[in-house]
Design an enzyme around this catalytic site. Structure first.
Site, PDB file in Angstrom:
ATOM      1  N   LYS A 123      39.653  23.499  19.718  1.00  0.00           N
ATOM      2  CA  LYS A 123      41.257  24.945  20.011  1.00  0.00           C
ATOM      3  C   LYS A 123      41.630  24.892  21.329  1.00  0.00           C
ATOM      4  CE  LYS A 123      37.979  27.714  16.897  1.00  0.00           C
ATOM      5  NZ  LYS A 123      36.710  28.773  16.667  1.00  0.00           N
ATOM      6  N   ARG A 142      29.792  24.545  15.704  1.00  0.00           N
ATOM      7  CA  ARG A 142      30.385  24.540  14.562  1.00  0.00           C
ATOM      8  C   ARG A 142      31.952  23.110  15.423  1.00  0.00           C
ATOM      9  NH1 ARG A 142      34.880  26.123  12.976  1.00  0.00           N
ATOM     10  NH2 ARG A 142      34.848  26.040  10.575  1.00  0.00           N
TER      11      ARG A 142
HETATM   12  C1  7PJ Z   1      34.998  29.833  13.484  1.00  0.00           C
HETATM   13  C2  7PJ Z   1      35.183  29.637  12.139  1.00  0.00           C
HETATM   14  C3  7PJ Z   1      34.311  29.421  14.174  1.00  0.00           C
HETATM   15  C4  7PJ Z   1      33.125  30.925  12.947  1.00  0.00           C
HETATM   16  C5  7PJ Z   1      36.906  28.726  12.389  1.00  0.00           C
HETATM   17  C6  7PJ Z   1      39.240  26.015  13.481  1.00  0.00           C
HETATM   18  C7  7PJ Z   1      39.921  27.762  12.688  1.00  0.00           C
HETATM   19  N1  7PJ Z   1      33.581  29.946  11.680  1.00  0.00           N
HETATM   20  N2  7PJ Z   1      35.713  29.652  11.291  1.00  0.00           N
HETATM   21  N3  7PJ Z   1      33.402  30.637  14.099  1.00  0.00           N
HETATM   22  N4  7PJ Z   1      36.428  28.842  13.184  1.00  0.00           N
HETATM   23  N5  7PJ Z   1      31.715  31.570  12.455  1.00  0.00           N
HETATM   24  O1  7PJ Z   1      37.439  25.671  13.436  1.00  0.00           O
HETATM   25  O2  7PJ Z   1      39.982  26.134  14.385  1.00  0.00           O
HETATM   26  O3  7PJ Z   1      34.922  29.823  15.526  1.00  0.00           O
HETATM   27  S1  7PJ Z   1      38.401  28.764  11.614  1.00  0.00           S
END
Ligand code: 7PJ
Length: 279
Positions: free
Chosen positions: A227, A261
């Protein structure tokens, strides 16, 4: 005291005996993540990406059918189901736990029928019908904080006290889910890095990871892989943010995050093995 997150077919201790961090690998099935966009090709691509992540030691696979990058347009229900469901059925019995990243109640319902282990909602189960869709299942529920919506969230993120406001939002959503009769052991919180936050807001929240876990008394998922908060301190473009992202994941885990994640599964798994060995 030992506490466990109920995660569909799995159980993850998150505090006390047996607690350790888990790597969630991101499986994007949006058409912009591969060349041609044809349905069959995209399914093949998703399956081989899942196999690669399993080889690398992933414990949870997070399937997402809608790009929620800042400024992204929404995807229709039909398109999202067509992208997500074949992949979910294909990977569900490959070993890892399966999560679906969606804010649409109808996608939640279909994913639960297919046996998903977690619903990961960037919208914190605020859509009408979302709570009812997940209430009677045994999957985990990740409640993420987002200010505004994906199309507008990065225009002018503003808080008086970002940690207090994110904490209060998460508490309100936790109460709403509990009020519907949902078991607290299914809940997991997420500050939502990059979702209506400046770089400074993101680092203030990252530094407050253990405070959020204590205040909400729930396990926490941290998603900061590649990010802009990583780009801001490394000066690197998105394709060179792997090491920075691993650093951020470790910072979250060091403060008690249960799930990280990530895009770069192999590197994060190795980093966590060494980090755990040193505990
Ligand atoms: C996140 C997500 C996050 C959770 C995305 C990206 C954007 N789900 N889905 N937490 N980010 N729980 O991965 O850049 O930070 S999509």
């Amino acid at each position: 005291m030992q506490s466990t997150l109920q995660f569909g077919r799995f159980n993850y201790p998150w505090r006390g005996q047996g607690a350790r961090a888990r790597v969630m690998g991101i499986l994007n099935v949006t058409p912009d993540s591969f060349s041609d966009g044809g349905n069959y090709q995209s399914l093949e691509f998703a399956i081989s990406h899942a196999e690669e992540m399993i080889e690398a030691g992933v414990e949870i696979i997070d399937i997402g059918g809608e790009s929620t990058r800042p400024g992204s347009p929404p995807v229709s229900l039909e398109d999202e189901l067509q992208r997500v469901m074949p992949v979910l059925y294909a990977v569900r019995d490959m070993g890892p736990a399966i999560s679906v990243d969606t804010y649409k109640p109808q996608v939640m319902r279909e994913a639960i029928i297919a046996g998903v282990d977690m619903i990961n909602d960037i919208n914190g189960f605020r859509a009408p019908g979302a709570i009812e869709a997940v209430r009677d299942a045994d999957c985990a529920l990740c409640i993420m904080h987002m200010q505004s919506d994906p199309q507008h969230m990065q225009l002018a993120p503003a808080y008086t006290d970002v940690v207090a406001e994110v904490s209060a939002f998460l508490r309100e959503r936790v109460e709403a889910l509990l009020a519907a009769g949902i078991d607290r052991r299914r809940l997991c919180i997420d500050p939502g890095f990059g979702f209506g936050k400046t770089v400074e807001h993101n680092y203030t929240l990252l530094k407050a990871t253990s405070r959020l876990i204590d205040e909400l008394d729930l396990p926490l998922l941290a998603g900061l892989s590649r990010k802009s908060m990583v780009g801001a301190v490394t000066g690197k473009p998105v394709e060179q943010r792997m090491a920075g992202s691993v650093g951020g994941a470790l910072a979250a885990v060091a403060q008690g995050a249960l799930i990280v994640r990530v895009h770069d599964v192999a590197e994060t798994v190795d980093a966590l093995k060494v980090w755990h060995a040193a505990q």
